[in-house]
Design a protein around this motif. Structure first.
Motif, short mmCIF file in Angstrom:
data_model
loop_
_atom_site.label_atom_id
_atom_site.label_comp_id
_atom_site.label_asym_id
_atom_site.label_seq_id
_atom_site.Cartn_x
_atom_site.Cartn_y
_atom_site.Cartn_z
N SER A 81 19.79 193.14 -72.70
CA SER A 81 19.11 192.00 -72.07
C SER A 81 19.61 191.71 -70.66
CB SER A 81 19.28 190.77 -72.97
OG SER A 81 18.68 189.64 -72.41
N ASP A 113 18.65 186.82 -71.87
CA ASP A 113 17.50 186.06 -72.36
C ASP A 113 17.42 186.31 -73.86
OD1 ASP A 113 15.05 185.04 -73.08
OD2 ASP A 113 13.87 186.27 -71.67
N GLU A 115 16.08 184.58 -76.53
CA GLU A 115 14.78 184.46 -77.22
C GLU A 115 13.84 185.59 -76.80
OE1 GLU A 115 13.74 182.76 -79.78
OE2 GLU A 115 15.57 181.56 -79.98
N GLY A 116 13.86 185.94 -75.51
CA GLY A 116 12.94 186.95 -75.00
C GLY A 116 13.29 188.36 -75.45
N ASP A 117 14.57 188.72 -75.41
CA ASP A 117 14.96 190.12 -75.64
C ASP A 117 15.64 190.35 -76.98
OD1 ASP A 117 14.07 190.78 -73.07
OD2 ASP A 117 16.00 190.24 -72.18
N THR A 186 26.31 182.30 -74.12
CA THR A 186 24.92 182.01 -74.46
C THR A 186 24.52 182.68 -75.77
OG1 THR A 186 24.43 181.92 -72.11
CG2 THR A 186 22.53 182.15 -73.57
#
Ligand code: CP3
Length: 356
Positions: A81, A113, A115-117, A186
């Motif tokens: 990511s 990211d 949620e995205g990756d 994160t």
């Protein structure tokens, strides 16, 4: 069956009726059923199928009777990511197609990211949160250990290029540590939000550093990671990896609950070097699993006797299980740790009352 929280209680230095146990790299290759799945899918392909990744996480919990599950994933997964292109190659390990060598390479790394990756990892945690009756440990690779792969491009023996950057380009090195530190913070926070019940920061190779260099080049980022996550009530584990005994006295200010020990430092000596501030986890040499069961049990009994003198002990290996380990022996060892420690803790409590 009711929820087994002994791992959490021991992490928090609370009383337990028997010693909790889990094994680093317990999802795995010693299990013929896992090897069958691996004939069809690579590690990354399994991770991208949350139902299957959850199933692989559950397998050792059912078969071995351990007190915690560890998410099936790899320390390299989140680096996809931030812009790193890698594969996990059979019999080698992580191989990076675009290794980091310069300030510009570090500059190019993006923020993670999740949620995205990495939605598949989060979904796997959510499934496991519904299915498990023991705590789920999630994890991240620590910045030095991740950096060693990103810079070397593959597993390394002496970390020559990694140390070259550290000593020759300290500004670039510190910027890389900062970015990887942000990534880890994160990522781990997202694990807990999805249902992770504890997490471990794997710094498998940081024992390659002298204590003064650990302090100068790595420890500030490790301290920042645990500081920034200290609002989370979940137990936090730092595993400083193999040959890390000399680094233990440097860890006093870490806002972690548990420190993982390898087998080169005994449990009482580890506790002494850590100023008795943390619960400890360890530390059977995984190669002892090649010995007959009676030998394995005598080593395990010695570790348990040392572990239960103070609150806050979790049985584990000093490093990960290897593929040649035996499922039968591991199940037997787990049962032995439970029965032996239950008796020993009972005897200890009786002794304590009769002394009053
Ligand atoms: O502990 C578990 O069972 C959960 C899964 C897990 C994997 N990797 C899956 C995996 C965990 C916790 C890891 C962490 C990891 N990955 C570490 C830290 C722990 C340690 O051993 O020090 C490190 C350094 C890596 C990087 C890595 N991934 C290496 C060096 C290798 C190859 C060497 C090896 O042990 O096989 C991998 C591949 C890998 N990660 C496998 C598994 C099950 C084996 C290959 C496979 O089954 O495809």
């Amino acid at each position: 069956m009711s929820y087994n929280d002994r791992f959490i209680r021991a992490s928090m230095k609370e009383h337990v009726d028997r010693v909790p146990v889990w094994y680093m790299r317990q999802a795995g290759r010693y299990d013929p059923e896992y090897r069958k799945i691996k004939e069809k899918y690579s590690l990354l392909e399994i991770c991208k199928q949350p139902e299957l990744a959850a199933e692989v996480t559950l397998m050792p919990v059912r078969k071995l009777g351990v007190d915690a599950a560890i998410l099936y994933s790899d320390i390299m997964n989140p680096v996809a990511s931030i812009g790193i292109d890698f594969d996990i190659v059979a019999n080698i390990g992580p191989v990076i197609h675009n290794p980091i060598r310069s300030a510009a390479d570090v500059e190019r790394l993006k923020p993670i990211d999740v949620e995205g990756d990495l939605g598949h990892v989060i979904e796997t945690i959510r499934i496991l949160d519904r299915e498990l009756d023991v705590p789920l440990i999630t994890f991240a690779g620590a910045p030095f250990t991740i950096a060693s792969y990103l810079i070397e491009g593959r597993p390394s023996k002496n970390y020559l290029s990694t140390k070259e950057m550290m000593y020759s380009e300290p500004k670039v090195w510190h910027e890389l540590m900062r970015k990887l530190g942000d990534m880890v913070i994160t990522y781990l926070r997202a694990h807990v939000a999805a249902g992770g019940k504890a997490f471990q920061l794997f710094d498998s190779w940081v024992g390659a550093l002298a204590p003064a260099d650990f302090k100068r080049f790595v420890l500030p980022t490790i301290e920042r990671i645990f500081d920034e996550l200290s609002d989370l009530p979940q137990p936090k584990i730092y595993f400083p990896g193999v040959s890390s005994g000399e680094l233990l006295p440097e860890l006093h200010n870490l806002k972690a609950n548990v420190i993982g020990l390898d087998w080169r430092v005994s449990i009482p000596e580890g506790r002494r070097r850590l100023d008795h501030k943390f619960a400890v986890q360890g530390n059977l040499d995984p190669t002892i699993l090649t010995a007959p069961m009676s030998v394995i049990e005598s080593y395990a009994a010695e570790i348990i006797d040392q572990g239960i003198t103070d609150p806050g002990f979790i049985f584990n290996l000093g490093h990960g299980l290897f593929p040649e380990a035996s499922l039968e022996k591991l199940a037997e060892l787990t049962a032995f740790i439970h029965t032996y420690s239950e008796k020993a803790i009972k005897a200890q409590n009786k002794g304590a009352t009769s002394n009053v």
